[in-house]
Scaffold this motif. Structure first.
Motif, short mmCIF file in Angstrom:
data_model
loop_
_atom_site.label_atom_id
_atom_site.label_comp_id
_atom_site.label_asym_id
_atom_site.label_seq_id
_atom_site.Cartn_x
_atom_site.Cartn_y
_atom_site.Cartn_z
N UNK A 1 0.83 -1.21 0.00
CA UNK A 1 0.00 0.00 0.00
C UNK A 1 0.87 1.26 0.00
N UNK A 2 1.87 1.29 0.86
CA UNK A 2 2.72 2.49 0.99
C UNK A 2 3.49 2.76 -0.30
N UNK A 3 4.20 1.75 -0.82
CA UNK A 3 5.00 1.96 -2.03
C UNK A 3 4.12 2.19 -3.25
N UNK A 4 2.99 1.54 -3.30
CA UNK A 4 2.08 1.73 -4.43
C UNK A 4 1.52 3.14 -4.48
N UNK A 5 1.08 3.64 -3.34
CA UNK A 5 0.51 5.00 -3.30
C UNK A 5 1.58 6.05 -3.58
N UNK A 6 2.76 5.89 -2.97
CA UNK A 6 3.84 6.86 -3.23
C UNK A 6 4.28 6.83 -4.69
N UNK A 7 4.41 5.64 -5.26
CA UNK A 7 4.77 5.53 -6.66
C UNK A 7 3.75 6.17 -7.57
N UNK A 8 2.48 5.95 -7.26
CA UNK A 8 1.41 6.54 -8.07
C UNK A 8 1.40 8.07 -7.96
N UNK A 9 1.59 8.58 -6.76
CA UNK A 9 1.61 10.04 -6.56
C UNK A 9 2.79 10.67 -7.31
N UNK A 10 3.98 10.07 -7.18
CA UNK A 10 5.15 10.60 -7.88
C UNK A 10 4.96 10.54 -9.39
N UNK A 11 4.43 9.42 -9.88
CA UNK A 11 4.24 9.26 -11.32
C UNK A 11 3.26 10.29 -11.87
N UNK A 12 2.12 10.43 -11.23
CA UNK A 12 1.09 11.37 -11.71
C UNK A 12 1.58 12.81 -11.62
N UNK A 13 2.24 13.17 -10.52
CA UNK A 13 2.71 14.55 -10.39
C UNK A 13 3.84 14.85 -11.39
N UNK A 14 4.70 13.89 -11.66
CA UNK A 14 5.76 14.09 -12.64
C UNK A 14 5.21 14.27 -14.04
N UNK A 15 4.27 13.41 -14.43
CA UNK A 15 3.66 13.53 -15.75
C UNK A 15 2.93 14.87 -15.87
N UNK A 16 2.22 15.26 -14.83
CA UNK A 16 1.49 16.53 -14.85
C UNK A 16 2.45 17.72 -14.97
N UNK A 17 3.56 17.66 -14.27
CA UNK A 17 4.53 18.75 -14.33
C UNK A 17 5.16 18.85 -15.71
N UNK A 18 5.46 17.74 -16.34
CA UNK A 18 6.03 17.76 -17.68
C UNK A 18 5.01 18.28 -18.69
N UNK A 19 3.76 17.88 -18.55
CA UNK A 19 2.73 18.30 -19.51
C UNK A 19 2.43 19.79 -19.42
N UNK A 20 2.39 20.34 -18.22
CA UNK A 20 1.96 21.74 -18.05
C UNK A 20 3.09 22.74 -18.23
N UNK A 21 4.33 22.28 -18.24
CA UNK A 21 5.46 23.19 -18.41
C UNK A 21 5.65 23.47 -19.90
N UNK A 22 5.69 24.75 -20.25
CA UNK A 22 5.85 25.14 -21.64
C UNK A 22 7.33 25.25 -21.99
N UNK A 23 7.65 24.94 -23.24
CA UNK A 23 9.03 25.08 -23.72
C UNK A 23 9.31 26.55 -23.98
N UNK A 24 10.39 27.03 -23.41
CA UNK A 24 10.82 28.41 -23.63
C UNK A 24 12.29 28.38 -24.01
N UNK A 25 12.59 28.85 -25.20
CA UNK A 25 13.99 28.85 -25.65
C UNK A 25 14.54 30.26 -25.71
#
Length: 64
Positions: A40-64
């Motif tokens: 339960x502990x590792x599954x929930x932490x893994x899921x939270x990290x995975x979802x937050x990482x994907x969300x952060x990558x998707x919402x960050x815009x490329x700026x050059x």
């Protein structure tokens, strides 16, 4: 170099690692209370990290 994207990729990798570790524990579990708590502990932490990482990558815009 966008720091938010790097942090998002790192969170995603940690999340994938946590979910894989959960699967390994699940495959070798004997059904004891300690095993279920770890699942339960590792599954929930893994899921939270995975979802937050994907969300952060998707919402960050490329700026050059």
């Amino acid at each position: 170099m966008n720091l938010k994207r790097i942090f998002g990729a790192l969170l995603t990798a940690l999340g994938i690692g946590g979910l894989i570790y959960t699967a390994v524990i699940f495959a070798g579990t004997s059904g004891e209370t300690r095993d279920i708590k770890a699942l339960i502990i590792y599954g929930i932490l893994g899921l939270i990290f995975f979802v937050s990482g994907i969300s952060l990558v998707r919402t960050t815009k490329d700026e050059s």
